[in-house]
Every structure is written in C-alpha cells, then in structure tokens.
Design an enzyme around this catalytic site. Structure first.
Site: not given
Ligand SMILES: [Zn+2]
Lengths: 139, 380
Positions: B80, B198, B323
């Site tokens: 990430c 989430c 994301h």
C-alpha cells in the site's frame, strides 16, 4: 512423533505441529542456541542473530488470547465464519492461530492447544490443523 | 541538500474499471500532472512507478504509451506504500541534485481479482494459517476496544465522516453519504467491522511531478514545498507487541516531524491510511493529534471533520475515495497539494498551509506493517 491425521503438509511445514503418543497435539518451535531467541514456526536461521544453529523447542500448550476476530469473508478454502487470533505463550512466543468458535473466547482469557478442521481444499480434502480453544488444557 | 517541490498533480477518479488496462488507467493521470505543471514533458528526467499487481515493467508500459521513453524508470512494489515510496525516491533524487524534474506514478487495477479480500503472499506463515487484512485490522480494533473507551458507534463514525467527505470529491469511488445506523447494519466482514468500515476494492491512478527549486521558481508560487519525505519499514517482532500502537507509524511520524522541523500542532490537514475504520483512529494517536486512548472522543467531537481542529481525510480517505493500493500514496499527496493550493472545491480545508500524507501497509508475519511513507508539504 506421528503426523496429525488428515493434515495437509502445506499447512504445517517443517514439522511445526505433530501429535504425541496420547494423540494430543504438540507445537514445535525453535530456539536459537546462540542467542536463545524462541520462535514459531522454527526457521533454519535465527531472526535475531542470523545463527543457523536453531534447535527444536516444544512449545507450551496453554496460552493467553491477545486478540481475536470472527471473519466472514476470505479465501474459499476456509470454513466461514472462521475465528482467528493471536495467542501469547508463556515462553514469549506469540503465534497466529485458528480458534475454536465459542462464546467463552475472551481477550486476556486462557486458551489451550487442540486440533480441528478449518476448511476444505479445492480437491475436496479436509484441512485439519492445530488450533486453540477457550479454557485450560483438559487433564 | 536542496529543496524539492511538487509542481504538477493528476489523478483519474477511482472506481471499478475492469474493462480498462493498467496502461489506460494510468496514462491520463500522468498527462494531467504534466498539463497541470505546464512544463515541457521532455524535461522529465526520470520516473518512479509504484504498483503492487500492475505486472512487469508497469512504468515503461505506461510511459512508452505516451512518448515518455528512454529515461530511467524504476518500478517500485511496497504494497500500500508503493507510490508513496516512489514519491520518496523522486524527492530524494531531486534533493540530491541528481535530477531537476522527476515523475511519480501510482497505479493499480484490483478488479482483475474479481472482488474479495486483497490476495496476500501465500509463502508467508500467518497467511498460510488464514491471515487476511480485515482480520489483522479487526484484531487491532478488538484489542483497542478492550483496552480503551471506544464504542461501535464511534468506530462507525470514521466511515460516516469519510463518506461525507467523499461525497464532495469527484475523484472518489464512494460518493453516497451514510449514517452510523447504515454502517452498523451493513454486512459483517471481520468483527467488529461491517462492510462500510472496510475500504472498497477498486482501480485507479495518480501522478505527481517533483522538481528542484530552480525549476519550481520558474513556475511562480503554485509549487508546493516538500518539508519531509520519510520512508521506514516495520521492525520484525515475533514475540509480544502492543497492536494498539502502530509502531511503524509512530516511528515514521517522529522522523517526519523532525525532518520538517515541526510538530502535530502545526499540521492543518492530513490524509492518513484508513484502510479500515480503526486505522484512522490509531493514526490520530500515532501522529500526536490526540493522546493515547482519546481517538474515540476526537471523532465523536468532530475534531477531524472538515472545519474541525485538524481535518483528516478530506478526500474521503481510503474508505470513500477508494484504495487501489499502488495508487493510494500518490493520490493522498495529490489531495494534500490540492488542499494547500486552495483547489479542493467543496471539501476545501480553510487556509490550509501545511499538510501531511501517510501510506502504510503490507500484512506479513511479525510486522506491524511492512512499509510506511510519510510526507509533509507546505504552501510556498
Ligand atoms: Zn539467535
């Protein structure tokens, strides 16, 4: 020591778990002979000092649950929901493990080692591995 | 060492684009950054491309597609933190005087996995035993809720705030605001998380141009100064560790503040790595925006909302903006630059002068996280 029944070797590489003569599971970690770092699973090289002199170290079969969660998603092979957590053993080792689902599981509570089926492989084979369950080891 | 500046930014709206290739996701972000800077693309001397699943030679594939070839291209995988690591490498090259203009690109296409949790490295021990990212963060949340005052409603409040911000961001993947009740009623993922706590799976790309003072000076006062560019990796800790303290971020924050010569009170706006609701709260404490155990109160009292004492994730964060992991760090930096330029539209943080971005990740045995990159920027 015998192999646990129905256990796929990919889940327990390097003899990390086995069963004793009474059929009870035993976890085998490592202890570095040079710096005495204890680890699970056992590795061929010490994560603290790079020594390759790492001995087998049977681990305690009781510990304390540091944290855990019930998971409802994830790779197809696991039974859902699956319960996983971190178990702190009294010798300083923390290990990540499947847990037997129970309302008695609690952070800070005692857990003991057992075996159980946690899923089914794509080939239809039962995936059995070590897991921890709430409470102290039954005598 | 000389100072580095961000002179151009670009990104594509995050979302699900299974029909687009990685190259087609990425090149519009690069072109937008170049157009934004106003510089001649031939002045770009090097490129760093962050991606985790983009495949071999992602940077060359993207840049070759738009005529930017023959320069040194480095592809970076740091989970990430891939493109925030790329940004750090670009800043380092400019500060060292190696290059005057460097391109940073982050791109990811997660829809190629068809949904579900992020696939982790199967060679890793914990992963072989059932570890996945929602479980890792959920265990942090469970322990935090055991050790400190934090209610499920406060935890859900992170999602409510970030979805509200995302609704104001045309580049966000999730643009519908949600209520605490909706968050708590969404389907369970990993206790205590429900689905709306989430980050979603998605695709996206973002790019920045980093330049030397000499180049930045020719462009007027739109250039944004890089005050700190910090990269660190996790400390391997196979024994006991406190999961309510993200040690890698605590250490990185300390290093970044020291490099910038400032502290948490001087941060006007922050983009932090809210992959799951609990994460944002842990990072309030790790960055010193509040004391230990105070994060729940901070979200309840609106201190991190736009208009609050220290607005966090005005873009919507990972929870709402999305994301696509390799693109995340670059996109956070794009948001901070927009905020510092005063170009953030409806989600503008008033008179923001100093901003921070933080991307951390990588679920591997024995680490809090594998990598963490933190940047601090200032309006010139
Ligand atoms: Zn050793």
């Amino acid at each position: 020591m015998n192999s646990p029944p129905q256990t796929r070797s990919m889940w327990l590489p390097g003899g990390a778990a086995s069963v004793d003569a009474q059929g009870r599971p035993v976890l085998v970690g490592g202890e570095c002979r040079a710096c005495h770092t204890r680890m699970f699973p056992k590795t061929t090289v010490c994560c603290a000092c790079m020594s390759e002199d790492v001995a087998d170290a049977p681990l305690p079969s009781e510990g304390t649950l540091y944290s855990f969660t019930q998971v409802h998603v994830g790779p197809a092979q696991w039974n859902k929901p699956l319960v996983v957590g971190y178990v702190d053993l009294p010798d300083g080792v923390r290990l990540f493990s499947h847990l037997r689902n129970s309302a008695a599981l609690a952070i800070g509570g005692p857990v003991h080692l057992t075996l159980g089926q946690v899923g089914t492989s794509a080939e239809g084979e039962a995936i059995t591995t070590f897991m921890f369950a709430a409470g102290e080891q039954p005598q | 060492m000389s100072t580095a500046y961000v002179i151009g930014i670009g990104m594509v709206p995050f979302g699900k684009f299974p029909q687009r290739t990685v190259v087609d996701l990425a090149w519009p972000a690069v072109k937008a950054a170049i157009t934004d800077s106003g510089i001649d693309p031939r002045k770009i001397e090097a490129a760093f491309c962050g991606t985790t699943f983009g495949g071999m030679m992602t940077g060359q594939r993207v840049l070759g597609h738009i005529g930017l070839s023959g320069i040194p291209v480095t592809n970076i995988e740091n989970a990430c933190s891939s493109s925030s690591t790329a940004l750090r490498q670009a800043v380092t090259a400019v500060r060292a005087g190696q290059h005057d203009v460097v391109l940073v690109l982050g791109v990811e296409k997660l829809t190629k996995f068809g949904g579900g949790v992020l696939p982790l490295e199967l060679e890793d021990w914990d992963v072989s035993q059932g570890m996945m990212m929602p479980a890792l963060y959920a265990m942090r949340a469970q322990r935090y809720m055991h050790d400190y005052e934090l209610t499920p409603e406060q935890l859900a409040g992170v999602s409510v705030k970030n979805r509200k911000n995302g609704a104001l961001n045309p580049d966000a993947q999730m643009r519908e605001p949600v209520t605490v009740e909706q968050v708590l009623a969404s389907r369970p993922v990993a206790d205590p998380f429900t689905l709306l706590q989430c980050c979603p799976t998605g695709d996206g790309a973002a790019a920045l141009l980093v330049a030397s003072e000499k180049v930045a000076a020719q462009l007027g006062n739109r250039a944004i100064k890089v005050l700190a560019s910090d990269l660190t990796s996790g400390r391997y800790t196979p024994g006991y560790r406190d999961m309510t303290i993200p040690e890698i971020t605590v250490r990185g924050a300390h290093e970044a503040y020291e490099e910038a010569g400032l502290g948490p009170d001087e941060i006007d706006v922050a983009e932090v790595h809210d992959a799951f609701s609990i994460a944002e709260l842990l990072y309030y404490e790790a960055f010193g925006f509040c004391g230990r155990g105070e994060a729940g109160r901070m979200i309840s009292e609106g201190e991190t909302a736009i208009g609050g004492r220290i607005p966090v994730n005005p873009s919507g964060g990972l929870l709402a903006k999305g994301h696509p992991i390799g693109a995340t760090g670059a996109a956070q930096a794009v948001e901070i630059v927009r905020q510092l330029r005063g170009e953030a539209g409806a989600r503008q943080v008033e008179s923001a002068r100093i901003g921070l971005s933080h991307a951390t990740g990588g679920g591997i045995t024995g680490f809090d996280h594998g990598a963490c990159a933190i940047h601090i920027f200032a309006r010139a």
